[in-house]
Design a protein around this motif. Structure first.
Motif, mmCIF file in Angstrom:
data_model
loop_
_atom_site.group_PDB
_atom_site.id
_atom_site.type_symbol
_atom_site.label_atom_id
_atom_site.label_comp_id
_atom_site.label_asym_id
_atom_site.label_seq_id
_atom_site.Cartn_x
_atom_site.Cartn_y
_atom_site.Cartn_z
ATOM 1 N N LEU A 67 8.839 -1.810 6.985
ATOM 2 C CA LEU A 67 8.074 -2.941 6.483
ATOM 3 C C LEU A 67 7.577 -3.742 7.682
ATOM 4 C CD1 LEU A 67 10.710 -3.971 3.792
ATOM 5 C CD2 LEU A 67 8.616 -2.634 3.395
ATOM 6 N N ASP A 105 10.488 -13.101 -0.096
ATOM 7 C CA ASP A 105 9.679 -11.885 -0.022
ATOM 8 C C ASP A 105 10.526 -10.672 0.346
ATOM 9 O OD1 ASP A 105 10.031 -12.997 2.546
ATOM 10 O OD2 ASP A 105 8.194 -12.081 3.301
ATOM 11 N N LEU A 152 11.018 -7.410 -1.949
ATOM 12 C CA LEU A 152 10.690 -6.072 -1.448
ATOM 13 C C LEU A 152 11.880 -5.135 -1.549
ATOM 14 C CD1 LEU A 152 8.481 -6.903 1.651
ATOM 15 C CD2 LEU A 152 7.818 -5.440 -0.266
ATOM 16 N N CYS A 190 2.828 -5.733 5.068
ATOM 17 C CA CYS A 190 3.071 -6.738 4.028
ATOM 18 C C CYS A 190 1.955 -7.762 3.894
ATOM 19 C CB CYS A 190 4.390 -7.455 4.301
ATOM 20 S SG CYS A 190 5.813 -6.346 4.223
ATOM 21 N N PHE A 234 1.818 -9.760 0.354
ATOM 22 C CA PHE A 234 2.954 -9.702 -0.565
ATOM 23 C C PHE A 234 3.575 -11.072 -0.812
ATOM 24 C CE2 PHE A 234 7.357 -9.027 -1.808
ATOM 25 C CZ PHE A 234 7.190 -8.150 -2.866
ATOM 26 N N LEU A 271 3.318 -0.742 -4.913
ATOM 27 C CA LEU A 271 4.576 -0.190 -4.416
ATOM 28 C C LEU A 271 4.989 1.074 -5.173
ATOM 29 C CD1 LEU A 271 6.469 -3.517 -3.777
ATOM 30 C CD2 LEU A 271 5.943 -1.788 -2.056
#
Length: 177
Positions: free
Chosen positions: A39, A59, A63, A104, A150, A167
């Motif tokens: 990420l 976040d 995730l 992201c 995101f 995703l």
């Protein structure tokens, strides 16, 4: 010839040395260096601005929950900040060797575009070459996905659904890859 255990230990020593080298150059990382998902976060959120680890805020929790729901193991993620030079970022990616890279936010996507410009420019579709949010592309042996913001999307139910749809395109690859 090294036995299996000795080879594993040598690999771990090599990885630690490579990680130390990039961290000494100022790269911030969190998570598991041996994971399949990387990420990349360019814009620090409230948690990071308050001194928290990379993706330690809302976040990051979202995730990790999404990856778990997709079938990834809870520890199967690593994160890197998007503030490195393109050359250093490419070194980090080579060191971590993920099968999937997720940008992201737009700052992270810009870094990925710069670091992998030659690879991306070879793609036949301009949207893929530009890492348009929501499109999964295969570059340098990895799947790449630009989520397109995101953390900002978490404030809107409709935007959360868009992020989830994006995703869902990157489930675990399984063995063998």
């Amino acid at each position: 010839m090294l036995d299996r255990k000795a080879r594993g230990e040598a690999y771990v020593r090599k990885m630690r040395a490579e990680l130390k080298a990039v961290q000494e150059k100022g790269v911030q990382m969190s998570g598991n260096a041996f994971s399949s998902v990387l990420l990349v976060k360019g814009e620090p959120g409230p948690a990071e601005l308050m001194g928290g680890a990379l993706l330690s805020g809302v976040d990051g929790k979202a995730l990790r929950a999404a990856l778990l729901k997709l079938g990834y193991a809870p520890e199967d993620w690593a994160a890197v900040d998007g503030n490195a030079s393109p050359q250093l970022f490419r070194q980090v990616v080579a060191t971590l060797d993920p099968t999937t890279l997720v940008a992201c936010d737009e700052k992270a996507a810009a870094l990925v575009r710069d670091a992998f410009a030659d690879d991306l420019s070879a793609l036949p579709n301009v949207e893929d070459a530009m890492l348009v949010p929501g499109r999964v592309v295969r570059v340098a042996g990895m799947r790449m996905l630009n989520l397109g913001g995101f953390e900002v999307a978490l404030s809107s139910s409709a935007q959360k659904q868009i992020m989830w749809a994006r995703l869902k395109q990157i489930p675990p690859m399984g063995d063998p890859y």
